[in-house]
Write a protein that holds these residues in place. Structure first.
Motif, short mmCIF file in Angstrom:
data_model
loop_
_atom_site.label_atom_id
_atom_site.label_comp_id
_atom_site.label_asym_id
_atom_site.label_seq_id
_atom_site.Cartn_x
_atom_site.Cartn_y
_atom_site.Cartn_z
N PHE A 1 13.13 2.66 45.60
CA PHE A 1 13.60 3.94 45.05
C PHE A 1 14.18 4.76 46.18
O PHE A 1 13.60 4.81 47.27
N THR A 2 15.30 5.42 45.95
CA THR A 2 15.88 6.32 46.96
C THR A 2 16.15 7.67 46.32
O THR A 2 16.52 7.76 45.14
N SER B 1 6.36 0.79 51.77
CA SER B 1 7.12 1.37 52.86
C SER B 1 7.73 2.70 52.39
O SER B 1 8.35 2.76 51.32
N LEU B 2 7.55 3.73 53.19
CA LEU B 2 8.15 5.03 52.94
C LEU B 2 8.97 5.37 54.16
O LEU B 2 8.48 5.34 55.28
N SER B 3 10.26 5.67 53.95
CA SER B 3 11.13 5.95 55.11
C SER B 3 11.99 7.18 54.85
O SER B 3 12.25 7.57 53.71
N TYR B 4 12.43 7.75 55.95
CA TYR B 4 13.30 8.92 55.92
C TYR B 4 14.46 8.68 56.88
O TYR B 4 14.26 8.27 58.03
N THR B 5 15.68 8.89 56.44
CA THR B 5 16.87 8.69 57.25
C THR B 5 17.35 10.05 57.76
O THR B 5 17.55 10.97 56.98
N PHE B 6 17.53 10.15 59.08
CA PHE B 6 17.98 11.40 59.70
C PHE B 6 19.49 11.50 59.67
O PHE B 6 20.21 10.58 59.76
N TRP C 1 17.63 3.08 42.11
CA TRP C 1 16.57 2.12 41.81
C TRP C 1 17.06 0.70 42.04
O TRP C 1 18.11 0.31 41.52
N ALA C 2 16.31 -0.08 42.81
CA ALA C 2 16.68 -1.47 43.09
C ALA C 2 15.52 -2.39 42.72
O ALA C 2 14.36 -2.09 43.01
N LEU C 3 15.84 -3.49 42.07
CA LEU C 3 14.85 -4.53 41.74
C LEU C 3 15.15 -5.74 42.61
O LEU C 3 16.31 -6.13 42.77
N ALA D 1 13.30 7.01 51.05
CA ALA D 1 13.28 5.71 50.37
C ALA D 1 11.84 5.22 50.26
O ALA D 1 11.05 5.36 51.20
N LEU D 2 11.49 4.70 49.11
CA LEU D 2 10.17 4.12 48.86
C LEU D 2 10.39 2.68 48.41
O LEU D 2 11.14 2.43 47.47
N ASP D 3 9.76 1.74 49.10
CA ASP D 3 9.86 0.33 48.75
C ASP D 3 8.47 -0.23 48.48
O ASP D 3 7.53 -0.01 49.26
N LEU D 4 8.34 -0.95 47.38
CA LEU D 4 7.09 -1.59 46.98
C LEU D 4 7.38 -3.07 46.76
O LEU D 4 8.42 -3.43 46.20
N ALA D 5 6.45 -3.93 47.19
CA ALA D 5 6.67 -5.37 47.00
C ALA D 5 5.34 -6.10 46.90
O ALA D 5 4.31 -5.62 47.38
#
Length: 121
Positions: A66-67, A116-121, A30-32, A72-76
């Motif tokens: 959030f990861t 933003s919703l992302s997926y790292t391969f 979790w990142a703020l 990863a999900l980022d909200l701003a």
């Protein structure tokens, strides 16, 4: 100095953008985040028109990320305050040629929501 015939002559000035941001991770997943930026005006008031109504801006942003595993999900959220502009003394031919004179942009602001919703391969 050259004389311009173009309707879109802006005579913009150089501008500066000052910004700062912070990120705090209370937990590994979790990142703020928070940020602020200030942009100096680039509009030459003598050539201002309605196409670019911003005469410098300030923005405050808040967000979180959030990861989990590879996701990863980022909200701003950001709020933008735009400096006022007075068109009463402009010499911009784009305004004068359309028989529009005077006016003022004031109390201009914008709200921006990001996801933003992302997926790292």
């Amino acid at each position: 100095m050259e004389d311009y015939d173009a309707i879109s002559n802006k005579e913009w000035r150089d501008g500066w953008n000052f910004n700062a941001s912070v990120e705090y991770r209370p937990l590994d997943w979790w990142a703020l985040r928070a940020g602020f930026f200030y942009e100096t005006p680039v509009v030459n008031e003598e050539h201002a028109d309605f196409i670019v109504p911003t005469n410098g801006r300030k923005t405050l942003s808040l967000g979180m990320g959030f990861t989990w595993n590879n996701w990863a999900l980022d909200l701003a959220y950001a709020h933008v305050w735009v400096n006022s502009t007075d068109y009463g003394s402009t010499e911009a031919s784009g305004i004068r040629s359309n028989n529009i004179t005077g006016g003022r942009s004031r109390d201009v602001s914008a709200d921006i929501c990001m996801f933003s919703l992302s997926y790292t391969f």
